[in-house]
Design an enzyme around this catalytic site. Structure first.
Site, PDB file in Angstrom:
ATOM      1  N   ASN A   8       0.860  -1.194   0.000  1.00  0.00           N
ATOM      2  CA  ASN A   8       0.000   0.000   0.000  1.00  0.00           C
ATOM      3  C   ASN A   8       0.893   1.239   0.000  1.00  0.00           C
ATOM      4  O   ASN A   8       1.449   1.618   1.029  1.00  0.00           O
ATOM      5  CB  ASN A   8      -0.898  -0.027   1.249  1.00  0.00           C
ATOM      6  CG  ASN A   8      -1.810   1.193   1.313  1.00  0.00           C
ATOM      7  OD1 ASN A   8      -1.941   1.936   0.336  1.00  0.00           O
ATOM      8  ND2 ASN A   8      -2.440   1.395   2.453  1.00  0.00           N
ATOM      9  N   TRP A   9       1.006   1.839  -1.178  1.00  0.00           N
ATOM     10  CA  TRP A   9       1.899   2.987  -1.320  1.00  0.00           C
ATOM     11  C   TRP A   9       1.320   4.265  -0.714  1.00  0.00           C
ATOM     12  O   TRP A   9       2.009   5.278  -0.645  1.00  0.00           O
ATOM     13  CB  TRP A   9       2.206   3.228  -2.806  1.00  0.00           C
ATOM     14  CG  TRP A   9       3.182   2.251  -3.389  1.00  0.00           C
ATOM     15  CD1 TRP A   9       3.920   1.307  -2.718  1.00  0.00           C
ATOM     16  CD2 TRP A   9       3.542   2.131  -4.765  1.00  0.00           C
ATOM     17  NE1 TRP A   9       4.712   0.619  -3.591  1.00  0.00           N
ATOM     18  CE2 TRP A   9       4.503   1.095  -4.856  1.00  0.00           C
ATOM     19  CE3 TRP A   9       3.149   2.789  -5.930  1.00  0.00           C
ATOM     20  CZ2 TRP A   9       5.070   0.717  -6.070  1.00  0.00           C
ATOM     21  CZ3 TRP A   9       3.710   2.416  -7.145  1.00  0.00           C
ATOM     22  CH2 TRP A   9       4.658   1.394  -7.208  1.00  0.00           C
ATOM     23  N   LYS A  10       0.042   4.224  -0.344  1.00  0.00           N
ATOM     24  CA  LYS A  10      -0.616   5.418   0.212  1.00  0.00           C
ATOM     25  C   LYS A  10      -0.354   6.616  -0.720  1.00  0.00           C
ATOM     26  O   LYS A  10      -0.320   6.441  -1.932  1.00  0.00           O
ATOM     27  CB  LYS A  10      -0.151   5.656   1.650  1.00  0.00           C
ATOM     28  CG  LYS A  10      -0.334   4.407   2.512  1.00  0.00           C
ATOM     29  CD  LYS A  10      -0.120   4.633   3.963  1.00  0.00           C
ATOM     30  CE  LYS A  10      -0.310   3.308   4.705  1.00  0.00           C
ATOM     31  NZ  LYS A  10      -0.197   3.426   6.137  1.00  0.00           N
ATOM     32  N   HIS A  97      -9.745   1.313   4.979  1.00  0.00           N
ATOM     33  CA  HIS A  97      -8.445   1.408   5.653  1.00  0.00           C
ATOM     34  C   HIS A  97      -8.581   2.335   6.874  1.00  0.00           C
ATOM     35  O   HIS A  97      -9.313   3.327   6.817  1.00  0.00           O
ATOM     36  CB  HIS A  97      -7.388   1.942   4.670  1.00  0.00           C
ATOM     37  CG  HIS A  97      -6.002   1.878   5.234  1.00  0.00           C
ATOM     38  ND1 HIS A  97      -5.509   2.835   6.097  1.00  0.00           N
ATOM     39  CD2 HIS A  97      -5.026   0.949   5.099  1.00  0.00           C
ATOM     40  CE1 HIS A  97      -4.269   2.491   6.446  1.00  0.00           C
ATOM     41  NE2 HIS A  97      -3.953   1.354   5.855  1.00  0.00           N
ATOM     42  N   GLU A 148      -6.498  -4.730  10.831  1.00  0.00           N
ATOM     43  CA  GLU A 148      -5.544  -3.619  10.835  1.00  0.00           C
ATOM     44  C   GLU A 148      -5.718  -2.839  12.134  1.00  0.00           C
ATOM     45  O   GLU A 148      -6.476  -1.861  12.178  1.00  0.00           O
ATOM     46  CB  GLU A 148      -5.876  -2.679   9.665  1.00  0.00           C
ATOM     47  CG  GLU A 148      -5.688  -3.261   8.295  1.00  0.00           C
ATOM     48  CD  GLU A 148      -4.507  -2.630   7.599  1.00  0.00           C
ATOM     49  OE1 GLU A 148      -4.200  -1.463   7.850  1.00  0.00           O
ATOM     50  OE2 GLU A 148      -3.865  -3.334   6.830  1.00  0.00           O
ATOM     51  N   GLY A 154       1.893   2.288  11.214  1.00  0.00           N
ATOM     52  CA  GLY A 154       3.005   3.250  11.199  1.00  0.00           C
ATOM     53  C   GLY A 154       3.730   3.408  12.527  1.00  0.00           C
ATOM     54  O   GLY A 154       4.513   4.334  12.697  1.00  0.00           O
ATOM     55  N   SER A 186       2.597  -2.167  10.468  1.00  0.00           N
ATOM     56  CA  SER A 186       4.014  -2.248  10.884  1.00  0.00           C
ATOM     57  C   SER A 186       4.715  -3.548  10.513  1.00  0.00           C
ATOM     58  O   SER A 186       5.654  -3.960  11.199  1.00  0.00           O
ATOM     59  CB  SER A 186       4.137  -2.023  12.400  1.00  0.00           C
ATOM     60  OG  SER A 186       3.813  -0.696  12.712  1.00  0.00           O
ATOM     61  N   GLY A 207       2.672  -1.009   4.577  1.00  0.00           N
ATOM     62  CA  GLY A 207       2.677   0.418   4.260  1.00  0.00           C
ATOM     63  C   GLY A 207       4.121   0.829   4.025  1.00  0.00           C
ATOM     64  O   GLY A 207       4.682   0.612   2.951  1.00  0.00           O
ATOM     65  N   GLY A 208       4.766   1.356   5.072  1.00  0.00           N
ATOM     66  CA  GLY A 208       6.140   1.860   4.966  1.00  0.00           C
ATOM     67  C   GLY A 208       7.108   0.890   4.297  1.00  0.00           C
ATOM     68  O   GLY A 208       7.926   1.302   3.468  1.00  0.00           O
TER      69      GLY A 208
HETATM   70  P1  PGA Z   1       2.514   0.474   7.974  1.00  0.00           P
HETATM   71  O1  PGA Z   1       1.087   0.685   7.287  1.00  0.00           O
HETATM   72  O2  PGA Z   1       3.041  -0.829   7.468  1.00  0.00           O
HETATM   73  O3  PGA Z   1       3.340   1.643   7.551  1.00  0.00           O
HETATM   74  O4  PGA Z   1       2.265   0.418   9.456  1.00  0.00           O
HETATM   75  C1  PGA Z   1       0.228  -0.384   7.296  1.00  0.00           C
HETATM   76  C2  PGA Z   1      -1.082  -0.138   6.623  1.00  0.00           C
HETATM   77  O5  PGA Z   1      -1.280   0.800   5.876  1.00  0.00           O
HETATM   78  O6  PGA Z   1      -1.958  -0.950   6.824  1.00  0.00           O
END
Ligand code: PGA
Length: 223
Positions: A8-10, A97, A148, A154, A186, A207-208
């Site tokens: 998920n590149w957001k 999300h 989630e 994050g 995470s 995410g990250g």
């Molecule tokens: P993250 O994001 O891995 O940066 O915590 C996770 C997500 O968007 O579900």
């Protein structure tokens, strides 16, 4: 393939950076022969890039990060419908999300409408849930359900193994066998084995970690 890694590149990357990132993924993935990879990658790219990316990389799978609760066409300025996403070659769509629930006050009723629109348009919805798992009961076999936890997005903190076992045990008992269960929050190459050892988790949502090619590759090899 049941084991999936959702990247998920957001709201990250320019179009040029997104294309460059996909282009330097392992050639096997780009060609669609995944012999060295036990899992399938699904890239959740920003919506404006999707048609271009699906055209350039026909063997990669792409997801949208959100979709309209309205369907399928109509007077809804700024919205993108599930059928429009499908017409761009997109196959998956994240709905509900935690960041959308937080920033846009999305509740389960809206998330359900979005997921139903995805199903009607032939997209697989990746339905994100927090501690309240009840929405999972509303769906049949052709969706993915992601747990989630807000406090793991994050933050670098993942739930302990007892909590993961509890949640995924409960989800497994609530949904059809074919529903793909996802953990998100995470995930990185360092905590991957802890998540992998929990029962009933088919897939992960990053995410990250999905923004760094080396990290993504390590995770794809080991998930
Ligand atoms: P993250 O994001 O891995 O940066 O915590 C996770 C997500 O968007 O579900």
């Amino acid at each position: 393939m049941n084991r999936k890694v959702i990247a998920n590149w957001k709201m990250h990357f320019s179009l040029k950076e997104a294309v460059e990132f996909c282009a330097i993924l392992p050639p096997d993935l780009i060609r669609g022969s995944q012999d060295d990879y036990p899992s399938q990658v699904i890239i959740a790219a920003p919506t404006p890039y999707l048609a271009h990316l699906t055209h350039l990389f026909p063997h990669l799978s792409f997801a949208a990060q959100d979709v309209s609760a309205h369907a399928p066409y109509g007077a809804h300025t700024g919205e993108t419908s599930a059928s429009q996403l499908a017409s761009c070659g997109v196959r998956y769509c994240i709905v509900g999300h935690p960041e959308r629930r937080r920033d846009f006050s999305e509740n389960d009723e809206i998330v359900k409408r979005k997921a139903d629109n995805c199903l009607a348009a032939g997209l697989v919805p990746i339905i994100c849930l927090g501690e309240d798992l009840s929405l999972a009961k509303e769906f049949g076999g052709d969706c993915m359900i992601a747990y989630e936890p807000k406090e793991s997005i994050g933050t670098g903190v993942i739930p302990d193994s007892k909590r993961l076992a509890e949640v995924f045990g409960e989800l497994k008992s609530m949904v059809a066998k074919s529903v793909n269960l996802v953990y998100g929050g995470s995930v990185n190459s360092g905590n991957l084995s802890a998540i992998k050892s929990a029962c009933n988790i088919d897939s992960i949502l990053l995410g990250g970690a999905s923004l760094r090619k080396d990290e993504l590759e390590k995770i794809l090899k080991n998930w």
